[in-house]
Scaffold this motif. Structure first.
Motif, PDB file in Angstrom:
ATOM      1  N   ASN A 155       0.848  -1.207   0.000  1.00 24.61           N
ATOM      2  CA  ASN A 155       0.000   0.000   0.000  1.00 24.61           C
ATOM      3  C   ASN A 155       0.880   1.253   0.000  1.00 24.61           C
ATOM      4  O   ASN A 155       2.112   1.151   0.056  1.00 24.61           O
ATOM      5  CB  ASN A 155      -0.939   0.011   1.217  1.00 24.61           C
ATOM      6  CG  ASN A 155      -0.200  -0.337   2.492  1.00 24.61           C
ATOM      7  OD1 ASN A 155       0.903   0.149   2.711  1.00 24.61           O
ATOM      8  ND2 ASN A 155      -0.778  -1.182   3.326  1.00 24.61           N
TER       9      ASN A 155
ATOM     10  N   THR B 209       1.174   3.316   2.421  1.00 26.23           N
ATOM     11  CA  THR B 209       1.839   3.439   3.717  1.00 26.23           C
ATOM     12  C   THR B 209       3.193   2.742   3.665  1.00 26.23           C
ATOM     13  O   THR B 209       4.220   3.334   4.023  1.00 26.23           O
ATOM     14  CB  THR B 209       0.952   2.831   4.832  1.00 26.23           C
ATOM     15  OG1 THR B 209      -0.331   3.437   4.759  1.00 26.23           O
ATOM     16  CG2 THR B 209       1.555   3.027   6.200  1.00 26.23           C
TER      17      THR B 209
ATOM     18  N   TYR C  97      -0.879  13.004   4.843  1.00 25.03           N
ATOM     19  CA  TYR C  97      -1.600  11.919   5.502  1.00 25.03           C
ATOM     20  C   TYR C  97      -1.094  11.711   6.939  1.00 25.03           C
ATOM     21  O   TYR C  97       0.107  11.678   7.166  1.00 25.03           O
ATOM     22  CB  TYR C  97      -1.445  10.642   4.680  1.00 25.03           C
ATOM     23  CG  TYR C  97      -2.500   9.615   4.969  1.00 25.03           C
ATOM     24  CD1 TYR C  97      -3.831   9.868   4.677  1.00 25.03           C
ATOM     25  CD2 TYR C  97      -2.172   8.406   5.557  1.00 25.03           C
ATOM     26  CE1 TYR C  97      -4.809   8.935   4.948  1.00 25.03           C
ATOM     27  CE2 TYR C  97      -3.143   7.457   5.821  1.00 25.03           C
ATOM     28  CZ  TYR C  97      -4.471   7.739   5.517  1.00 25.03           C
ATOM     29  OH  TYR C  97      -5.443   6.811   5.793  1.00 25.03           O
TER      30      TYR C  97
ATOM     31  N   ASN D 293      -5.686  13.783   0.616  1.00 25.29           N
ATOM     32  CA  ASN D 293      -6.832  12.941   0.984  1.00 25.29           C
ATOM     33  C   ASN D 293      -7.941  13.773   1.614  1.00 25.29           C
ATOM     34  O   ASN D 293      -9.092  13.370   1.615  1.00 25.29           O
ATOM     35  CB  ASN D 293      -6.408  11.830   1.953  1.00 25.29           C
ATOM     36  CG  ASN D 293      -6.206  12.341   3.359  1.00 25.29           C
ATOM     37  OD1 ASN D 293      -5.369  13.203   3.582  1.00 25.29           O
ATOM     38  ND2 ASN D 293      -6.975  11.839   4.297  1.00 25.29           N
TER      39      ASN D 293
ATOM     40  N   ASP E  50       3.508  11.638  -2.178  1.00 27.21           N
ATOM     41  CA  ASP E  50       2.449  10.704  -1.801  1.00 27.21           C
ATOM     42  C   ASP E  50       1.382  10.774  -2.901  1.00 27.21           C
ATOM     43  O   ASP E  50       0.611  11.730  -2.969  1.00 27.21           O
ATOM     44  CB  ASP E  50       1.881  11.134  -0.442  1.00 27.21           C
ATOM     45  CG  ASP E  50       0.735  10.248   0.025  1.00 27.21           C
ATOM     46  OD1 ASP E  50       0.165   9.522  -0.807  1.00 27.21           O
ATOM     47  OD2 ASP E  50       0.403  10.316   1.222  1.00 27.21           O
TER      48      ASP E  50
ATOM     49  N   HIS F  99      -3.707   9.077  -4.146  1.00 28.34           N
ATOM     50  CA  HIS F  99      -4.947   9.370  -4.873  1.00 28.34           C
ATOM     51  C   HIS F  99      -4.746   9.769  -6.321  1.00 28.34           C
ATOM     52  O   HIS F  99      -5.723   9.971  -7.031  1.00 28.34           O
ATOM     53  CB  HIS F  99      -5.705  10.506  -4.169  1.00 28.34           C
ATOM     54  CG  HIS F  99      -6.356  10.022  -2.920  1.00 28.34           C
ATOM     55  ND1 HIS F  99      -7.390   9.128  -2.937  1.00 28.34           N
ATOM     56  CD2 HIS F  99      -6.075  10.268  -1.627  1.00 28.34           C
ATOM     57  CE1 HIS F  99      -7.747   8.853  -1.700  1.00 28.34           C
ATOM     58  NE2 HIS F  99      -6.963   9.521  -0.886  1.00 28.34           N
TER      59      HIS F  99
ATOM     60  N   SER G 116      -1.170   3.612  -3.636  1.00 33.53           N
ATOM     61  CA  SER G 116      -1.921   2.385  -3.342  1.00 33.53           C
ATOM     62  C   SER G 116      -2.605   1.956  -4.620  1.00 33.53           C
ATOM     63  O   SER G 116      -3.291   2.761  -5.251  1.00 33.53           O
ATOM     64  CB  SER G 116      -3.000   2.661  -2.289  1.00 33.53           C
ATOM     65  OG  SER G 116      -2.425   3.058  -1.081  1.00 33.53           O
TER      66      SER G 116
ATOM     67  N   HIS H 149      -4.914  -0.360  -4.653  1.00 34.52           N
ATOM     68  CA  HIS H 149      -6.318  -0.704  -4.332  1.00 34.52           C
ATOM     69  C   HIS H 149      -7.194   0.544  -4.275  1.00 34.52           C
ATOM     70  O   HIS H 149      -8.346   0.478  -3.870  1.00 34.52           O
ATOM     71  CB  HIS H 149      -6.427  -1.495  -3.025  1.00 34.52           C
ATOM     72  CG  HIS H 149      -5.652  -0.903  -1.885  1.00 34.52           C
ATOM     73  ND1 HIS H 149      -4.770  -1.632  -1.140  1.00 34.52           N
ATOM     74  CD2 HIS H 149      -5.601   0.335  -1.374  1.00 34.52           C
ATOM     75  CE1 HIS H 149      -4.234  -0.860  -0.210  1.00 34.52           C
ATOM     76  NE2 HIS H 149      -4.732   0.333  -0.329  1.00 34.52           N
ATOM     77  N   LYS H 150      -6.642   1.678  -4.657  1.00 36.01           N
ATOM     78  CA  LYS H 150      -7.496   2.857  -4.792  1.00 36.01           C
ATOM     79  C   LYS H 150      -7.893   2.964  -6.272  1.00 36.01           C
ATOM     80  O   LYS H 150      -8.682   2.186  -6.751  1.00 36.01           O
ATOM     81  CB  LYS H 150      -6.774   4.086  -4.263  1.00 36.01           C
ATOM     82  CG  LYS H 150      -6.605   4.071  -2.734  1.00 36.01           C
ATOM     83  CD  LYS H 150      -6.123   5.407  -2.230  1.00 36.01           C
ATOM     84  CE  LYS H 150      -5.713   5.399  -0.774  1.00 36.01           C
ATOM     85  NZ  LYS H 150      -6.852   5.406   0.161  1.00 36.01           N
TER      86      LYS H 150
END
Ligand SMILES: Cc1ncc(COP(=O)(O)O)c(C=O)c1O
Length: 438
Positions: A131, A133, A158, A212, A237, A240, A260, A262-263
């Motif tokens: 991810n 993170t 974040y 975010n 980062d 998004h 990420s 999975h976004k």
């Protein structure tokens, strides 16, 4: 001749085999047809073609009894990605260790090449991780910093990443400085706020591509150029922004880019990517010890033990789904959905939009507040009365709901939100929604 009915064993065998086959066929074929029919139609025109988007809505098996308008958290996978994940999990479980390390691990290189091609990067620069993170922590812990070295980031970055810098402050005596700004901000305002915090001791600049909190776009290239002229490394980062905004990594000018998958790529949960500029790889320490920690190869950053290789391999299917649609069409539809729910609220005396309106700065994320209404109570009200899922955002500069439809969202879903928000902006929350009466 009529097909004879299936016996019980054949029926079970067919049912067991069905998810991959049925999900693949029903999701893929209508999409291929839709894409063929769309041809070279301009994205802004296609954004209004409900037949086209209905095929994309059907490509996701989401629960339509929920109006899911918080795709900024984690996005669902298209059915064909889930089918691929399921196929891989079955394969892994036929002989786990052999499958994971001998059969499937080499195939991860195809995914790496796909991600590199999509980003305009070299495969050696790509680490496939769990991810954003993990990707960001690799950079945050992997850079050599001494006591007194300064890191500049922002109050809009974040929280987990700010916690990490604060931990390095406690352990290693680094100095962490936060730039802040009032959203919606112009690119110039953000540039000025961030550069004002940079000193001769700054070693690292850590910024978001899109935040975010409000989906605020950062002037990444200008900030990276400013930082590089002073010998400062730049971590971005991109949780998004990847698979959401159109860009190639070289255009951003940063050194490290984390996201990420999975976004906005719609890959399985637990997948992310870190891009590290080739020249920066040797000196970036792996977070998990590697046999050659100074290799100029991002694969050294993946030694996190036995993990979800099925999810990582299914990134390939998500990438194919994504590339077939393309970012311009996706972004145009996201902007149309945003305009659709926000239009009834525009200009209302009680409505505050915390996200820039200009299409040049806008994305699928937007945060809206209603004067005098607690965002947490409002989110709860929308959920309880209309099964609408949003994300309340409460920080000093923002008190609103982050709204993120996706390409699987319907016009009805966003219309319902627009109507509900307008009712609250006009009349406030009904007394039953107030926490004191519950
Ligand atoms: C800007 C930003 N960075 C990092 C993250 C962390 O992402 P993940 O939980 O996928 O690691 C998020 C999660 O929403 C985010 O919005």
């Amino acid at each position: 001749m009529a097909t004879p009915p299936l016996g019980r064993r054949e029926f079970l065998a067919a049912s067991f085999a069905a998810p991959a086959a049925i999900a693949g066929v029903t999701a893929l074929d209508p999409l291929e047809r839709a894409l063929q029919e769309a041809g070279t139609t301009a994205p802004e025109v296609l954004a209004r073609d409900e037949l086209f988007w209905s095929r994309y809505q059907e490509a996701f098996a989401i629960d339509r009894s929920i109006r899911l308008l918080n795709h900024g958290g984690t996005c669902p996978c298209p059915s064909r990605v889930l089918a691929e994940l399921q196929r891989l999990e079955h394969q892994i479980n036929t002989a786990p260790h052999r499958q994971i390390y001998h059969v499937l691990a080499p195939q991860l290189e195809t995914v790496r090449e796909g991600l590199a091609a999509d980003l305009g990067a070299h495969p050696d620069e790509i680490a496939i991780v769990r991810n954003s993170t993990e990707a960001l922590e690799i950079c945050q812990w992997g850079l050599d910093l001494a006591a007194g070295d300064e890191v500049v980031t922002t109050t809009h970055d974040y929280p987990s990443m700010r916690n990490t810098w604060e931990q390095r402050k406690q352990r290693h005596g680094i100095v962490v400085t936060y730039a802040t700004f009032k959203p919606p901000a112009t690119l110039d305002e953000i540039f000025d706020a961030v550069t004002a915090k940079i000193t001769a001791k700054t070693r690292v600049l850590h910024i978001s591509h899109l935040t975010n909190l409000t989906g605020q776009l950062f002037p990444v290239r200008r900030l990276a150029d400013f930082a590089h002229a002073r010998g400062i490394e730049v971590i971005v980062d991109g949780a998004h922004a990847y698979a959401h905004l159109p860009f190639q990594i070289g255009e951003l000018g940063c050194d490290y880019y984390a996201t990420s998958l999975h976004k906005w790529l719609y890959a399985p949960v637990g997948t992310g990517m870190l891009w590290v500029r080739k020249e920066k790889l040797r000196k970036l320490w792996p977070l998990f010890g590697a046999p050659e920690p100074h290799a100029a190869d991002a694969r050294k950053l993946e030694h996190a033990g036995t993990g979800p290789i099925g999810a990582k391999l299914a990134i390939g299917e998500a990438l194919r789904f994504h590339r077939a649609l393309g970012v311009p069409r996706k972004l145009a539809r996201l902007l149309l959905l945003r305009e659709r729910w926000f239009a009834p609220l525009r200009g209302h005396k009680n409505v505050i939009l915390y996200t820039p309106e200009s299409p040049a700065l806008a994305s699928g994320l937007a945060t809206v507040g209603i004067r005098g209404v607690d965002p947490i109570v409002l989110a709860d009200h929308l959920w309880r009365t209309k099964r609408i899922v949003t994300a309340p955002i409460v920080i000093e500069e923002v008190r609103g709901l982050r709204i993120t439809p996706n390409i699987c969202s319907t016009l009805d879903e966003v219309d319902e939100l627009g109507r509900e928000l307008l009712a609250v902006a006009d009349r406030g929350l009904p007394p039953a929604a107030e926490p004191s009466t519950r």
